[in-house]
Scaffold this motif. Structure first.
Motif, short mmCIF file in Angstrom:
data_model
loop_
_atom_site.label_atom_id
_atom_site.label_comp_id
_atom_site.label_asym_id
_atom_site.label_seq_id
_atom_site.Cartn_x
_atom_site.Cartn_y
_atom_site.Cartn_z
N ASP A 215 -52.30 3.18 -15.74
CA ASP A 215 -50.93 2.69 -15.56
C ASP A 215 -50.47 2.79 -14.11
OD1 ASP A 215 -50.79 2.15 -18.25
OD2 ASP A 215 -49.74 4.00 -18.77
N LYS A 216 -50.86 3.88 -13.45
CA LYS A 216 -50.40 4.09 -12.07
C LYS A 216 -51.14 3.21 -11.07
CE LYS A 216 -47.32 7.33 -12.77
NZ LYS A 216 -45.89 7.14 -12.43
N THR A 217 -52.42 2.98 -11.30
CA THR A 217 -53.21 2.22 -10.34
C THR A 217 -53.34 0.75 -10.72
OG1 THR A 217 -55.29 2.72 -11.51
CG2 THR A 217 -54.56 4.28 -9.81
N PHE A 218 -52.93 0.38 -11.93
CA PHE A 218 -53.11 -0.98 -12.45
C PHE A 218 -54.58 -1.40 -12.42
CE2 PHE A 218 -48.84 -0.75 -10.58
CZ PHE A 218 -48.08 -1.07 -11.70
N ASN A 219 -55.45 -0.41 -12.55
CA ASN A 219 -56.89 -0.67 -12.53
C ASN A 219 -57.55 0.16 -13.64
OD1 ASN A 219 -59.54 -1.29 -12.00
ND2 ASN A 219 -59.65 -0.06 -10.12
N PRO A 220 -57.76 -0.44 -14.81
CA PRO A 220 -58.37 0.31 -15.91
C PRO A 220 -59.88 0.47 -15.78
CG PRO A 220 -57.99 -1.95 -16.58
CD PRO A 220 -57.43 -1.83 -15.19
N PHE A 221 -60.49 -0.19 -14.77
CA PHE A 221 -61.94 -0.21 -14.68
C PHE A 221 -62.54 1.02 -14.00
CE2 PHE A 221 -60.60 -4.67 -14.87
CZ PHE A 221 -61.28 -5.06 -16.00
N VAL A 222 -61.69 1.97 -13.66
CA VAL A 222 -62.19 3.26 -13.15
C VAL A 222 -61.98 4.37 -14.18
CG1 VAL A 222 -61.96 5.02 -11.36
CG2 VAL A 222 -61.92 2.60 -10.74
N PRO A 223 -60.74 4.61 -14.65
CA PRO A 223 -60.56 5.75 -15.57
C PRO A 223 -61.21 5.57 -16.92
CG PRO A 223 -58.51 4.50 -15.35
CD PRO A 223 -59.45 3.96 -14.32
N TYR A 224 -61.17 4.36 -17.48
CA TYR A 224 -61.73 4.18 -18.82
C TYR A 224 -63.26 4.29 -18.85
CZ TYR A 224 -57.06 3.00 -20.47
OH TYR A 224 -55.73 3.05 -20.80
#
Length: 269
Positions: A215-224
């Motif tokens: 949510d904070k980075t608008f990039n789900p491709f790192v945390p998930y």
């Protein structure tokens, strides 16, 4: 390297209230994401281990009760298994939360039950007990009659026969399928994040932190992917540990007769 070590010191145990209280707000590093998501895995491991251990004993009782001739034992076991296997786990979480919330308003004893550490754990262990109970029941029905007759010939009856002959044979037959159930239970712990049980003081599970960074980075491709990597790692641990137990259960059999573990995705869970 020193910054990452400091991050580990600050956040490795944050999910259980040890270390830095405030989450990072900007300039997120890869180390922060790996460490915080790993910290949240503590709760997933907690849910998985305790639900599995407690559910194992309840599942054994359910399997025996379902196979009993007495309808007062058989029918409650059948309906319990049907209820928890027939309804989605996600719905069970919400139903249990609002049930405990209503009980809490009238009886103070139920106050801890609205917290995830207890309420969600109860739902998980009841759910896995139902699935495991059906697995054990199928294995119980598959116990060779010759084994039971041999036990009778040696004068083994009642609890002694069950403990020394029927129960070990049941476990040996059920273990490959039960290993799958353990894996799916561990994966199902991620649903706690979506349930009504709140995360206390932002101390959530691994999915809580992965969603925070997405949510904070608008990039789900790192945390998930980091989250998926943790679950893959612990899946390998489960397969390894249960494989050793399976080898122990089958050590008296020739190699070609030993039950083999096969991973079968449970699409209906």
């Amino acid at each position: 390297m020193s910054a990452c070590l400091q991050t580990i010191q600050d956040y490795a145990l944050r999910s259980i209230g040890i270390g830095e209280r405030l989450l990072p707000r900007s300039d997120f590093t890869l180390c922060e994401q790996v460490v915080l998501i790993g910290s949240g895995m503590i709760w997933n491991i907690y849910f998985g281990i305790f639900a599995l251990v407690i559910g194992f004993f309840l599942a054994t009782g359910l399997a025996v009760a379902k196979g009993a001739q007495n309808p007062w034992l058989r029918k409650p076991a059948e309906w319990f298994i049907f209820l928890f296997r027939g309804s989605p786990l996600f719905i069970q979480f919400f139903f249990a939360y609002f049930l405990f919330l209503n009980l809490k308003s009238n009886i103070e004893f139920f106050d801890p039950f609205t917290a995830a550490w207890l309420g969600a754990l109860i739902v998980l262990f009841l759910n896995t007990a139902a699935y495991s109970g059906e697995i054990f029941y199928g294995a119980l029905r598959s116990v060779p009659k010759g084994d039971v007759e041999a036990a009778d010939a040696y004068g083994l009856t009642g609890w002694t026969r069950f403990k020394r002959i029927i129960w070990p044979t049941m476990l040996r037959l059920a273990w490959p399928a039960y290993t799958n159930e353990a894996i799916f239970l561990f994966h199902a712990t991620t649903l706690v994040f979506f349930s009504g049980f709140p995360a206390w003081q932002q101390r959530g599970d691994a999915l809580y932190y992965a969603s925070y960074f997405a949510d904070k980075t608008f990039n789900p491709f790192v945390p998930y992917p980091i989250l998926a990597g943790y679950f893959i790692l612990f899946t390998l641990v489960i397969v390894g540990v249960f494989g050793l137990i399976n080898r122990r259960l089958n050590q008296h059999l020739p190699g070609e007769a030993r039950a083999k573990f096969k991973f079968r995705p449970n699409l209906l869970r």
